[in-house]
Design a protein around this motif. Structure first.
Motif, PDB file in Angstrom:
ATOM      1  N   ILE A   1       8.357   3.396   6.324  1.00 17.61           N
ATOM      2  CA  ILE A   1       9.090   2.311   5.663  1.00 17.61           C
ATOM      3  C   ILE A   1       8.869   0.998   6.414  1.00 17.61           C
ATOM      4  CG2 ILE A   1      11.406   1.412   5.160  1.00 17.61           C
ATOM      5  CD1 ILE A   1      12.263   4.341   4.641  1.00 17.61           C
ATOM      6  N   ILE A   2       9.047   1.047   7.736  1.00 18.97           N
ATOM      7  CA  ILE A   2       8.895  -0.172   8.533  1.00 18.97           C
ATOM      8  C   ILE A   2       7.460  -0.673   8.447  1.00 18.97           C
ATOM      9  CG2 ILE A   2       8.953  -1.114  10.879  1.00 18.97           C
ATOM     10  CD1 ILE A   2      11.271   0.882  11.425  1.00 18.97           C
ATOM     11  N   GLY A   3       6.516   0.232   8.560  1.00 18.74           N
ATOM     12  CA  GLY A   3       5.110  -0.166   8.521  1.00 18.74           C
ATOM     13  C   GLY A   3       4.738  -0.834   7.217  1.00 18.74           C
ATOM     14  N   VAL A   4       5.119  -0.212   6.111  1.00 21.00           N
ATOM     15  CA  VAL A   4       4.761  -0.772   4.809  1.00 21.00           C
ATOM     16  C   VAL A   4       5.501  -2.091   4.574  1.00 21.00           C
ATOM     17  CG1 VAL A   4       4.871  -0.403   2.318  1.00 21.00           C
ATOM     18  CG2 VAL A   4       4.095   1.425   3.808  1.00 21.00           C
ATOM     19  N   ALA A   5       6.778  -2.131   4.982  1.00 20.01           N
ATOM     20  CA  ALA A   5       7.541  -3.372   4.830  1.00 20.01           C
ATOM     21  C   ALA A   5       6.866  -4.500   5.609  1.00 20.01           C
ATOM     22  CB  ALA A   5       8.975  -3.173   5.319  1.00 20.01           C
TER      23      ALA A   5
ATOM     24  N   ILE B   1       2.797  -5.030  14.232  1.00 18.99           N
ATOM     25  CA  ILE B   1       3.961  -4.180  13.974  1.00 18.99           C
ATOM     26  C   ILE B   1       3.601  -3.137  12.924  1.00 18.99           C
ATOM     27  CG2 ILE B   1       6.299  -4.120  13.018  1.00 18.99           C
ATOM     28  CD1 ILE B   1       6.670  -6.961  14.139  1.00 18.99           C
ATOM     29  N   ALA B   2       2.932  -3.592  11.858  1.00 21.08           N
ATOM     30  CA  ALA B   2       2.586  -2.682  10.765  1.00 21.08           C
ATOM     31  C   ALA B   2       1.702  -1.552  11.266  1.00 21.08           C
ATOM     32  CB  ALA B   2       1.887  -3.448   9.648  1.00 21.08           C
ATOM     33  N   ALA B   3       0.677  -1.910  12.031  1.00 16.41           N
ATOM     34  CA  ALA B   3      -0.279  -0.897  12.485  1.00 16.41           C
ATOM     35  C   ALA B   3       0.394   0.124  13.402  1.00 16.41           C
ATOM     36  CB  ALA B   3      -1.439  -1.573  13.212  1.00 16.41           C
ATOM     37  N   VAL B   4       1.148  -0.393  14.370  1.00 12.86           N
ATOM     38  CA  VAL B   4       1.807   0.513  15.323  1.00 12.86           C
ATOM     39  C   VAL B   4       2.795   1.413  14.589  1.00 12.86           C
ATOM     40  CG1 VAL B   4       3.416   0.622  17.254  1.00 12.86           C
ATOM     41  CG2 VAL B   4       1.493  -0.968  17.318  1.00 12.86           C
TER      42      VAL B   4
ATOM     43  N   ILE C   1       6.485  12.456   1.090  1.00 11.20           N
ATOM     44  CA  ILE C   1       7.244  11.760   2.142  1.00 11.20           C
ATOM     45  C   ILE C   1       6.704  10.344   2.344  1.00 11.20           C
ATOM     46  CG2 ILE C   1       7.778  11.708   4.617  1.00 11.20           C
ATOM     47  CD1 ILE C   1       7.791  14.743   4.588  1.00 11.20           C
ATOM     48  N   THR C   2       5.389  10.231   2.510  1.00  9.00           N
ATOM     49  CA  THR C   2       4.862   8.898   2.841  1.00  9.00           C
ATOM     50  C   THR C   2       4.933   7.956   1.646  1.00  9.00           C
ATOM     51  OG1 THR C   2       2.580   9.574   2.354  1.00  9.00           O
ATOM     52  CG2 THR C   2       3.311   9.751   4.631  1.00  9.00           C
ATOM     53  N   VAL C   3       4.714   8.484   0.442  1.00  5.73           N
ATOM     54  CA  VAL C   3       4.757   7.594  -0.721  1.00  5.73           C
ATOM     55  C   VAL C   3       6.192   7.157  -1.006  1.00  5.73           C
ATOM     56  CG1 VAL C   3       4.373   7.469  -3.208  1.00  5.73           C
ATOM     57  CG2 VAL C   3       2.601   8.383  -1.737  1.00  5.73           C
ATOM     58  N   SER C   4       7.159   8.080  -0.863  1.00  4.31           N
ATOM     59  CA  SER C   4       8.555   7.655  -1.032  1.00  4.31           C
ATOM     60  C   SER C   4       8.887   6.598   0.009  1.00  4.31           C
ATOM     61  CB  SER C   4       9.519   8.831  -0.856  1.00  4.31           C
ATOM     62  OG  SER C   4       9.052   9.960  -1.537  1.00  4.31           O
ATOM     63  N   GLY C   5       8.487   6.878   1.251  1.00  8.76           N
ATOM     64  CA  GLY C   5       8.697   5.891   2.311  1.00  8.76           C
ATOM     65  C   GLY C   5       8.017   4.582   1.981  1.00  8.76           C
ATOM     66  N   GLY C   6       6.805   4.691   1.435  1.00  6.46           N
ATOM     67  CA  GLY C   6       6.045   3.499   1.069  1.00  6.46           C
ATOM     68  C   GLY C   6       6.760   2.679   0.011  1.00  6.46           C
ATOM     69  N   LEU C   7       7.305   3.361  -0.994  1.00  2.00           N
ATOM     70  CA  LEU C   7       7.994   2.628  -2.068  1.00  2.00           C
ATOM     71  C   LEU C   7       9.231   1.918  -1.525  1.00  2.00           C
ATOM     72  CD1 LEU C   7       7.644   5.153  -5.041  1.00  2.00           C
ATOM     73  CD2 LEU C   7       6.365   3.046  -4.636  1.00  2.00           C
ATOM     74  N   ILE C   8       9.978   2.628  -0.668  1.00  4.27           N
ATOM     75  CA  ILE C   8      11.148   1.982  -0.055  1.00  4.27           C
ATOM     76  C   ILE C   8      10.679   0.802   0.804  1.00  4.27           C
ATOM     77  CG2 ILE C   8      13.075   2.297   1.547  1.00  4.27           C
ATOM     78  CD1 ILE C   8      13.081   5.283   0.695  1.00  4.27           C
ATOM     79  N   GLY C   9       9.575   1.034   1.531  1.00  3.43           N
ATOM     80  CA  GLY C   9       9.016  -0.028   2.375  1.00  3.43           C
ATOM     81  C   GLY C   9       8.602  -1.245   1.565  1.00  3.43           C
ATOM     82  N   ILE C  10       8.041  -1.004   0.389  1.00  4.11           N
ATOM     83  CA  ILE C  10       7.631  -2.122  -0.470  1.00  4.11           C
ATOM     84  C   ILE C  10       8.857  -2.926  -0.873  1.00  4.11           C
ATOM     85  CG2 ILE C  10       6.767  -2.703  -2.776  1.00  4.11           C
ATOM     86  CD1 ILE C  10       4.721  -0.389  -2.384  1.00  4.11           C
ATOM     87  N   ALA C  11       9.913  -2.199  -1.287  1.00  4.77           N
ATOM     88  CA  ALA C  11      11.148  -2.885  -1.675  1.00  4.77           C
ATOM     89  C   ALA C  11      11.700  -3.698  -0.502  1.00  4.77           C
ATOM     90  CB  ALA C  11      12.180  -1.875  -2.150  1.00  4.77           C
ATOM     91  N   LEU C  12      11.698  -3.054   0.675  1.00  6.56           N
ATOM     92  CA  LEU C  12      12.210  -3.717   1.870  1.00  6.56           C
ATOM     93  C   LEU C  12      11.353  -4.935   2.225  1.00  6.56           C
ATOM     94  CD1 LEU C  12      14.485  -3.120   3.985  1.00  6.56           C
ATOM     95  CD2 LEU C  12      12.685  -2.234   5.437  1.00  6.56           C
ATOM     96  N   GLY C  13      10.032  -4.777   2.097  1.00  2.00           N
ATOM     97  CA  GLY C  13       9.107  -5.863   2.406  1.00  2.00           C
ATOM     98  C   GLY C  13       9.313  -7.056   1.493  1.00  2.00           C
ATOM     99  N   VAL C  14       9.549  -6.767   0.207  1.00  2.00           N
ATOM    100  CA  VAL C  14       9.801  -7.842  -0.752  1.00  2.00           C
ATOM    101  C   VAL C  14      11.078  -8.578  -0.347  1.00  2.00           C
ATOM    102  CG1 VAL C  14      10.411  -8.330  -3.152  1.00  2.00           C
ATOM    103  CG2 VAL C  14       8.555  -6.745  -2.645  1.00  2.00           C
TER     104      VAL C  14
END
Lengths: 221, 402
Positions: free
Chosen positions: B29-33, B283-286, B334-347
Motif C-alpha cells: 500500500i505504502i509503495g504504490v501510494a 520510498i516507493a522502491a524500498v 494480496i498485492t493487487v488489493s494492496g495496490g488498489l488501496i495504495g492507488i486510492a491512498l496515493g490519489v
C-alpha cells in the motif's frame, strides 16, 4: 482391474537404501472387495499409495484398467487420481474452511466439470447427508465427516475406492454404518480396496491380502 | 479449476487471516501510494511550468546586475546597471520588441490606519506588456507621469485587499514609505507562483522611485521582450556584447551582470520537483521491496500451514500446476488489493500535497496503471517462490503432515 507385477519400492533413509516393497504380485478384479492387512512397517501403506497413484514404484509394472500407470508422468497420474480413484482416509482429510458441498466439489473443480454443485449435492444425497450440505467439517460428527469424504470419493464415479483405515477414527456403530455404505458401493460395481489392521473389518471383504516385510505372504478368499 | 474459483479460494484463505494479511499489504500500500503521489507531483510540476510559460510568455529576458554565480544566486547587491545601459541595449541590440527597466524593494504602505508591507516596483508602462500583466481598473501611469515624476501608483490585488478591503481604492491617497501617492489603477490578478506573489506589489513611475522616493541611480532589472522565441540566443549575445563594452570588461573576465531567460526558471522549478520525486521513488522502491518480501514470507507461512490441504487437493486430482496457480493467485490477490488501496491512498496523498503545500499535483490514468502494474509485478516476483515450493510438495508427505 488392478494388475501389479513384481512391484518394488526403495526409499533412501539417510545414506542407506530401504526396500519397502520386495516384488509384489497382485491382481484385483473389477468389482472385487479386497482387504490389505499387515503390521505397521510392513509396506501396506506404500502399496496403497502406489495403487492409488500417489506414489510410483521403483520397479515392476502396474496396469490399471488396461493402461500402464507406472510409466505415466505426474500430470497424467493426477488425472488418474481424479477420474479413476476415490480416497477415503482414516482422518477424513476434509478442507476445514469449506462446506460439505464445497469439499465434495473439489475433485469436480480439478476435472473441469461445468456444473459441479448439482453433482456434489447428488453424491451427498447418496451417502445420506442431504440435510448437511452447507455445514463445515467442524459442525459435523465423525461419521458425517467420513460420509462427506465418501461422497467426495464417489462424485466422479471412480472405478476404485481406496480406504485407508476408513473406520479407524470412528466408534464401532458409526464404523459399521460407514462399512455398510462402502459395501453398498461395492455391490453396485465399484472395486473396493481397504487397508486395515482390524480383522473385523477385513472379514467384510471377499479376499484378504497379508503383507509382511514388503511381500505378500498369504491370500484368503 | 476456473479462475474465479481459484480467486474465491484465495479470498477465503486471506479472510481467514485478516490481520496478518492487512499487515502484509501495508508495504505494498505504502509503495504504490508513493508511486502515485510521486507521479502526480511530477505531472503537477510539468503542468505548473506550462502554465507559467503561458502566463509570462516565453520570449522574456531579464538582465540583472551581478554575475551569474552559484546557481544564479545573486551575490550581494551590485550597483552597476543604469538607465543608460537600458537605453543602449534598446538602441543597439536588434530583435527587441519591448524593454522596460525596473527597480524594486520592500516598502511600508499605509492607508488611514492600515499598514502593509509589500514590494514597491518602479518601472515604465511597457512593463505591463512584457510581463503580460495589465491593469484591470483605472489606469497605469504613462510617459508623462514618468517625465513629471508624479506620485501615482497602480496596486496589485493583494495590496488592494490589504489596504482597502472591499472599499473603493482608485483616487485614494496612500503613504508609501511615508510619502503620499494617489492610487490610479488596480492590476489584474496574476496569481501566486510557488515562491512569489506578484499581486502583492505596488507599481510607481521609475523616475519617482529613483529620484523622489529612494534616490537610487542603479537598476535592479532590465525586462526585455524579444520579437520571437527563436531570437533569444542572438538577443542574449547582443546584450552581452553591448553591456560588456559599456562596463569595460576585458576578454576572459566574467560579466558583472546576468541575463536570465525563462528556461532557467523552468529548470529551477523542475529541479525542485525532481528532488521530491527522487525522494518519493526511493520510498516507493524500498517499500515495495520490503512489502514484497513480506508477501513472500506470509506466503511461505501459508504454504506450511496448508501442507495438508495441498496433499488433499493433490489426492483428489490437482496437478502441480493447479497448486502453483492457486498460491500465485493468492499472492496476487494480496498485492493487487494492496495496490488498489495504495492507488486510492496515493490519489488522496496527491490531493493533500496540493492542498496543504504549494505543489500542484495531477493524477493521470497512466500513473494509476503504473501503480497497478507494480502491484501485479511484486505479486508475481515474490509469489512465485512460495507457490513453486507448494507445488513441489510430495502428496504423501503432505497428507501425513500434522
Amino acid at each position: 482391474m488392478i494388475e501389479l507385477t513384481s512391484i518394488t519400492k526403495k526409499y533412501m533413509m539417510g545414506s542407506s537404501e530401504v526396500d519397502v516393497l520386495k516384488g509384489v504380485d497382485l491382481k484385483i478384479e473389477s468389482g472385487e472387495f479386497v482387504s490389505i492387512m499387515g503390521p505397521s512397517g510392513s509396506g501396506k501403506s506404500t502399496l496403497m499409495n502406489i495403487i492409488g497413484c500417489l506414489d510410483r514404484p521403483t520397479g515392476g509394472s502396474y496396469i490399471l484398467n488396461g493402461t500402464r500407470v507406472d510409466e505415466m508422468d505426474e500430470e497424467e497420474l493426477a488425472k488418474v487420481r481424479n477420474r479413476n480413484i476415490g480416497f477415503v482416509f482414516q482422518t477424513f482429510n476434509l478442507l476445514a474452511r469449506e462446506s460439505a458441498t464445497e469439499n465434495v466439489e473439489l475433485p469436480l473443480l480439478y476435472s473441469g466439470v461445468k456444473e459441479p454443485r448439482a453433482l456434489a449435492v447428488e453424491a451427498l444425497k447418496e451417502v445420506g447427508l442431504s440435510h448437511r450440505l452447507g455445514h463445515r467439517p467442524n459442525e459435523l460428527s465423525g461419521g458425517e465427516r467420513q460420509r462427506v469424504a465418501i461422497a467426495r470419493a464417489i462424485v466422479l464415479n471412480p472405478s476404485i475406492i481406496l480406504g485407508d483405515e476408513p473406520t479407524g477414527n470412528l466408534d464401532s456403530r458409526t464404523g459399521a454404518e460407514i462399512m455398510a455404505i462402502l459395501k453398498d458401493l461395492n455391490a453396485k460395481g465399484t472395486t473396493l480396496v481397504i487397508v486395515t489392521h482390524d480383522p473385523a473389518i477385513a472379514a467384510h471383504s471377499q479376499r484378504v491380502i497379508n503383507i509382511r516385510d514388503g511381500a505378500v505372504t498369504g491370500r484368503a478368499g | 479449476m476456473l479462475l474465479w474459483q481459484v480467486i474465491k479460494v484465495a479470498w477465503r484463505s486471506i479472510l481467514a487471516n485478516k490481520m496478518r494479511t492487512a499487515l502484509t499489504m501495508l508495504g505494498i500500500i505504502i509503495g504504490v501510494a508513493a508511486i502515485i503521489a510521486m507521479l502526480s507531483l511530477g505531472e503537477g510540476a510539468k503542468k505548473q511550468v506550462m502554465e507559467s510559460i503561458s502566463r509570462f510568455g516565453t520570449n522574456q529576458l531579464k538582465v540583472r546586475p551581478g554575475a551569474a554565480r552559484l546557481g544564479h544566486v545573486r551575490t550581494g547587491s551590485v550597483e552597476n546597471l543604469t538607465m543608460d545601459d537600458a537605453e543602449a541595449i534598446k538602441r543597439e541590440v536588434p530583435g527587441i520588441k519591448n524593454i522596460s527597466p525596473s527597480v524594486g524593494s520592500t516598502g511600508q504602505l499605509k492607508y488611514e490606519n492600515r499598514n502593509a508591507t509589500s514590494l514597491i516596483t518602479g518601472t515604465t508602462p511597457l512593463f505591463m506588456e512584457i510581463n503580460n500583466f495589465p491593469v484591470a481598473e483605472g489606469r497605469f501611469f504613462d510617459e508623462t507621469d514618468i517625465k513629471l515624476m508624479k506620485k501615482v501608483a497602480a496596486i496589485g490585488t493583494t495590496v488592494r485587499k490589504d489596504l482597502f478591503g472591499d472599499g473603493p481604492a482608485i483616487g485614494e491617497e496612500i503613504k508609501i514609505e511615508g510619502q503620499t501617492f494617489t492610487v490610479i489603477g488596480i492590476m489584474s490578478m496574476k496569481g501566486q507562483t510557488s515562491w512569489f506573489d506578484p499581486d502583492d506589489q505596488v507599481f510607481i513611475p521609475v523616475s519617482t522611485y529613483m529620484r523622489r522616493l529612494y534616490n537610487q541611480d542603479f537598476l535592479n532589472d532590465i525586462n526585455i521582450q524579444v520579437e520571437s522565441y527563436e531570437d533569444i540566443p542572438d538577443v542574449k549575445k547582443g546584450i552581452e556584447r553591448v553591456l560588456r563594452a559599456r562596463h569595460r570588461i576585458p576578454e576572459g573576465v566574467e560579466s558583472d551582470f546576468s541575463i536570465r531567460d525563462f528556461s532557467e526558471m523552468i529548470a529551477t522549478m523542475q529541479k525542485t520537483s525532481q528532488t521530491f520525486s527522487i525522494l518519493l521513488s526511493g520510498i516507493a522502491a524500498v517499500s515495495l521491496l520490503v512489502g514484497g518480501i513480506g508477501v513472500m514470507n506470509i506466503m511461505l507461512v501459508s504454504v506450511t500451514e496448508r501442507t495438508r490441504e495441498i496433499g488433499i487437493r493433490m489426492a483428489v486430482g490437482a496437478r502441480r500446476s493447479d497448486i502453483l496457480r492457486q498460491f500465485l493467485i493468492e499472492a496476487l490477490v494480496i498485492t493487487v488489493s494492496g495496490g488498489l488501496i495504495g492507488i486510492a491512498l496515493g490519489v488522496g496523498l496527491g490531493a493533500s500535497i496540493s492542498y496543504f503545500g504549494d505543489w500542484e499535483t495531477v493524477i493521470t490514468p497512466s500513473s494509476i496503471a503504473l501503480g497497478f502494474f507494480f502491484s501485479v509485478l511484486i505479486g508475481l516476483i515474490f509469489g512465485i517462490y512460495p507457490a513453486r515450493k507448494a507445488s513441489l510438495l510430495d502428496p504423501i508427505e503432505a497428507l501425513r503432515y500434522e
